[in-house]
Design a protein around this motif. Structure first.
Motif, PDB file in Angstrom:
ATOM      1  N   ALA A 103      10.358  25.895 -33.972  1.00 22.53           N
ATOM      2  CA  ALA A 103      10.807  24.496 -33.676  1.00 22.53           C
ATOM      3  C   ALA A 103      11.610  23.848 -34.599  1.00 22.53           C
ATOM      4  O   ALA A 103      11.412  24.053 -35.719  1.00 22.53           O
ATOM      5  CB  ALA A 103       9.452  23.526 -33.140  1.00 22.53           C
ATOM      6  N   GLN A 104      12.613  22.819 -34.282  1.00 20.01           N
ATOM      7  CA  GLN A 104      13.509  22.252 -35.016  1.00 20.01           C
ATOM      8  C   GLN A 104      12.557  21.097 -35.705  1.00 20.01           C
ATOM      9  O   GLN A 104      11.948  20.276 -35.025  1.00 20.01           O
ATOM     10  CB  GLN A 104      14.771  21.810 -34.330  1.00 20.01           C
ATOM     11  CG  GLN A 104      15.659  21.005 -35.392  1.00 20.01           C
ATOM     12  CD  GLN A 104      16.653  20.454 -34.685  1.00 20.01           C
ATOM     13  OE1 GLN A 104      17.273  20.882 -33.315  1.00 20.01           O
ATOM     14  NE2 GLN A 104      17.826  19.979 -35.488  1.00 20.01           N
ATOM     15  N   LEU A 105      12.867  20.943 -36.959  1.00 15.09           N
ATOM     16  CA  LEU A 105      11.918  19.976 -37.682  1.00 15.09           C
ATOM     17  C   LEU A 105      12.433  18.677 -37.224  1.00 15.09           C
ATOM     18  O   LEU A 105      13.624  18.371 -37.356  1.00 15.09           O
ATOM     19  CB  LEU A 105      12.010  20.190 -39.145  1.00 15.09           C
ATOM     20  CG  LEU A 105      11.461  21.417 -39.793  1.00 15.09           C
ATOM     21  CD1 LEU A 105      11.450  21.496 -41.193  1.00 15.09           C
ATOM     22  CD2 LEU A 105       9.959  21.514 -39.336  1.00 15.09           C
ATOM     23  N   PRO A 106      11.631  17.666 -36.894  1.00 15.26           N
ATOM     24  CA  PRO A 106      11.935  16.241 -36.695  1.00 15.26           C
ATOM     25  C   PRO A 106      12.399  15.807 -37.760  1.00 15.26           C
ATOM     26  O   PRO A 106      12.120  15.738 -38.852  1.00 15.26           O
ATOM     27  CB  PRO A 106      10.540  15.651 -36.174  1.00 15.26           C
ATOM     28  CG  PRO A 106       9.337  16.516 -36.702  1.00 15.26           C
ATOM     29  CD  PRO A 106       9.968  17.919 -36.853  1.00 15.26           C
ATOM     30  N   GLU A 107      13.473  15.009 -37.677  1.00 22.32           N
ATOM     31  CA  GLU A 107      14.046  13.935 -38.686  1.00 22.32           C
ATOM     32  C   GLU A 107      13.868  12.535 -38.788  1.00 22.32           C
ATOM     33  O   GLU A 107      13.651  11.853 -39.837  1.00 22.32           O
ATOM     34  CB  GLU A 107      15.509  14.356 -38.719  1.00 22.32           C
ATOM     35  CG  GLU A 107      16.055  15.643 -38.887  1.00 22.32           C
ATOM     36  CD  GLU A 107      17.592  15.566 -39.100  1.00 22.32           C
ATOM     37  OE1 GLU A 107      18.209  14.674 -39.397  1.00 22.32           O
ATOM     38  OE2 GLU A 107      18.283  16.977 -39.162  1.00 22.32           O
ATOM     39  N   THR A 108      13.587  12.246 -37.611  1.00 23.98           N
ATOM     40  CA  THR A 108      13.179  10.686 -37.307  1.00 23.98           C
ATOM     41  C   THR A 108      11.780  10.396 -36.518  1.00 23.98           C
ATOM     42  O   THR A 108      11.242  11.345 -35.707  1.00 23.98           O
ATOM     43  CB  THR A 108      14.385   9.858 -36.786  1.00 23.98           C
ATOM     44  OG1 THR A 108      14.253  10.443 -35.306  1.00 23.98           O
ATOM     45  CG2 THR A 108      15.447  10.042 -37.255  1.00 23.98           C
ATOM     46  N   ILE A 109      11.407   9.109 -36.627  1.00 18.23           N
ATOM     47  CA  ILE A 109      10.330   9.165 -35.548  1.00 18.23           C
ATOM     48  C   ILE A 109      10.282   9.151 -34.154  1.00 18.23           C
ATOM     49  O   ILE A 109       9.648   9.714 -33.532  1.00 18.23           O
ATOM     50  CB  ILE A 109       9.271   7.462 -36.067  1.00 18.23           C
ATOM     51  CG1 ILE A 109       9.279   7.451 -37.548  1.00 18.23           C
ATOM     52  CG2 ILE A 109       8.325   7.131 -35.368  1.00 18.23           C
ATOM     53  CD1 ILE A 109       8.647   6.169 -37.861  1.00 18.23           C
ATOM     54  N   GLN A 110      11.515   8.819 -33.881  1.00 19.63           N
ATOM     55  CA  GLN A 110      11.878   9.017 -32.485  1.00 19.63           C
ATOM     56  C   GLN A 110      11.829  10.513 -32.137  1.00 19.63           C
ATOM     57  O   GLN A 110      11.569  10.732 -30.865  1.00 19.63           O
ATOM     58  CB  GLN A 110      13.301   8.179 -32.248  1.00 19.63           C
ATOM     59  CG  GLN A 110      13.400   7.042 -32.342  1.00 19.63           C
ATOM     60  CD  GLN A 110      13.151   6.483 -33.561  1.00 19.63           C
ATOM     61  OE1 GLN A 110      13.423   7.248 -34.675  1.00 19.63           O
ATOM     62  NE2 GLN A 110      13.129   5.214 -33.940  1.00 19.63           N
ATOM     63  N   ASP A 111      12.332  11.408 -33.069  1.00 21.93           N
ATOM     64  CA  ASP A 111      12.249  12.838 -32.647  1.00 21.93           C
ATOM     65  C   ASP A 111      11.008  13.367 -32.450  1.00 21.93           C
ATOM     66  O   ASP A 111      10.516  13.989 -31.540  1.00 21.93           O
ATOM     67  CB  ASP A 111      12.960  13.610 -33.922  1.00 21.93           C
ATOM     68  CG  ASP A 111      14.342  13.302 -34.112  1.00 21.93           C
ATOM     69  OD1 ASP A 111      14.969  12.834 -32.886  1.00 21.93           O
ATOM     70  OD2 ASP A 111      14.774  13.730 -35.066  1.00 21.93           O
TER      71      ASP A 111
END
Length: 453
Positions: free
Chosen positions: A423-431
């Motif tokens: 999975a692509q690592l989330p960068e923001t809280i929205q992600d």
């Protein structure tokens, strides 16, 4: 362009990152030596009440001790009690004298060791237990010494973590995301005016150390400025930010339980080396020998079985090792040793997985803060682990039942976390909030089936 894309332009995980990882790994080699010191510093050798007037002739010493010390249910001489009066033994001068004075008792009275203890120094010349008599009624203080050590680690992590954040802010000239390495590189990639590219900074060093075939072009100043502007936040993130949104709250609460269980069971097993039929050095040699294979198995498991199942499986293995030891008789020391080593292997694997899994669950803007919170709770679990061993005064099997029960609870909690493999690592809280967070393998397979259809 995000930071991950920008990092790819300088070669991804190349020589620059490999060098930094190697340098950061050096302190990790020394840390276990300190964390496991209580095993040796607080070791409790064999001991008995100090009895003045012990005969110098060893051939008579056993009989003399038999007259002064009661026996435990397992048949060994007591370590914490002595008879109020020497007991008459058959066919001894003392027995005949006691019989003539009419001092024989059906149930001889016992008293604590009022004159101190004598210790077996064949294995340890000195420990805190022998120096300050932290045995018997005072054994709680001996266990508390380990708790004080881990409490100091906890306080130091908070205090020096805060100081490193402040130093990072001062070094970069502006607040950033909790001393995150990514933001640090971006901040150093701008000049004071925020418009130019400084060639001898972190990203430039990474790019310069990359082979030209892997790095066909260097990152452009405009791209760096855009990423830095998007990554910068007005204030430092706090632990409260980990609980402001539903998905992050769920992840944080689950991670807290997992980390507490990992540390609690790991140090509960590592610090209790009694009843294995081996001396403390042989036990630590076995415990250390299984750590490397455990890490290699984790490397394979997280790639094929996934992070979530690996975390839950290793904690479940730890719990089963504790539970099975409860069923093994105290006379079967070889089986107890095998189960202890297996439990150590599973708990080490759980510890290794927890670092990887947790770092992938949190977004970039809160990753360091999330790791800090979970490590903080983990240190709390490590601090309480030595005290749980005192539960043997209530029931001999209660400490192992407690360690295994907490590990089992953590294993179940790990299954509530989303899988991060591939999975692509989330960068923001929205992600994080936008992710669907599947709760079963069937739900994870649904998107793939839709794509195939």
């Amino acid at each position: 362009m995000g930071f991950e894309e920008l990092l790819e332009q300088v070669g991804g995980f190349g020589p620059f990152q490999l060098r930094n990882v190697a340098l950061l790994a050096l302190p990790r080699v020394l840390l276990p030596l300190h964390f496991l010191l209580p095993i040796f510093l607080a070791a409790v050798p064999a001991h008995r009440c100090a009895l003045p007037g012990a005969p110098a002739n060893f051939s008579h010493q056993d009989v003399w001790l038999e007259a002064h010390l009661p026996r435990e249910p397992d048949g060994t001489l007591s370590s914490c009690l002595r008879f109020a009066y020497p007991q008459a033994l058959p066919n001894t001068t003392l027995g005949e004298e006691r019989q003539s004075r009419g001092e024989l008792e059906d149930e001889p009275a016992t008293v604590p060791c009022s004159q101190g203890w004598e210790y077996d120094h064949s294995e340890f010349s000195s420990t805190i237990a022998t120096e300050w008599d932290l045995v018997c009624e005072q054994k709680g203080l001996n266990r508390a010494a380990s708790t004080f050590f881990f409490a100091g680690v906890l306080v130091g992590a908070v205090a020096f973590g805060y100081l490193s954040d402040r130093a990072g802010v001062a070094g970069c000239g502006a607040p950033h995301r909790g001393w995150s390495p990514e933001q640090h590189l971006l901040d150093r990639g701008r000049d004071a005016a925020g418009t130019g590219w400084v060639p001898d900074t972190g990203l430039a060093m990474a790019s310069a150390s990359c082979h030209p075939a892997l790095c066909p072009r260097h990152p452009q100043p405009l791209a760096v400025s855009k990423v830095a502007a998007g990554e910068r936040v007005v204030r430092r993130p706090s632990y409260l930010d980990l609980f402001r949104t539903p998905r992050l709250r769920h992840i944080s609460l689950c991670c807290v339980v997992v980390w507490f269980g990992v540390n609690f069971s790991y140090y509960g097993l590592s610090l209790d080396v009694s009843g294995l039929g081996l001396n403390v050095y042989q036990t630590q040699l076995l415990f250390g020998a299984v750590e490397l294979p455990s890490k290699l198995l984790v490397y394979l498991s997280v790639r094929y079985a996934g992070r979530r199942l690996t975390q839950a499986g290793t904690l479940l293995g730890t719990a089963l090792a504790f539970g099975t030891r409860l069923l093994v008789s105290s006379d079967m020391k070889s089986w107890s040793t095998v189960l202890a080593v297996m439990g150590k292997a599973f708990s080490e694997a759980a510890f290794t997985t927890a670092y990887l899994f947790t770092s992938e669950l949190y977004p970039t803007v809160l990753r360091q803060t999330g790791m800090g919170l979970t490590a903080l709770v983990g240190r709390l679990g490590g601090s309480l682990a030595p005290l749980a061993a005192l539960l043997d005064g209530v029931w001999l099997s209660l400490p192992k039942l407690t360690y295994g029960g907490i590990a089992l609870l953590a294993a179940g909690t790990a299954l509530l976390l989303p899988e991060t493999r591939q999975a692509q690592l989330p960068e923001t809280i929205q992600d994080v909030e936008r992710k669907s967070a599947p709760t079963s393998l069937q739900e994870e397979e649904m998107p793939m089936k839709q794509v195939q259809n």
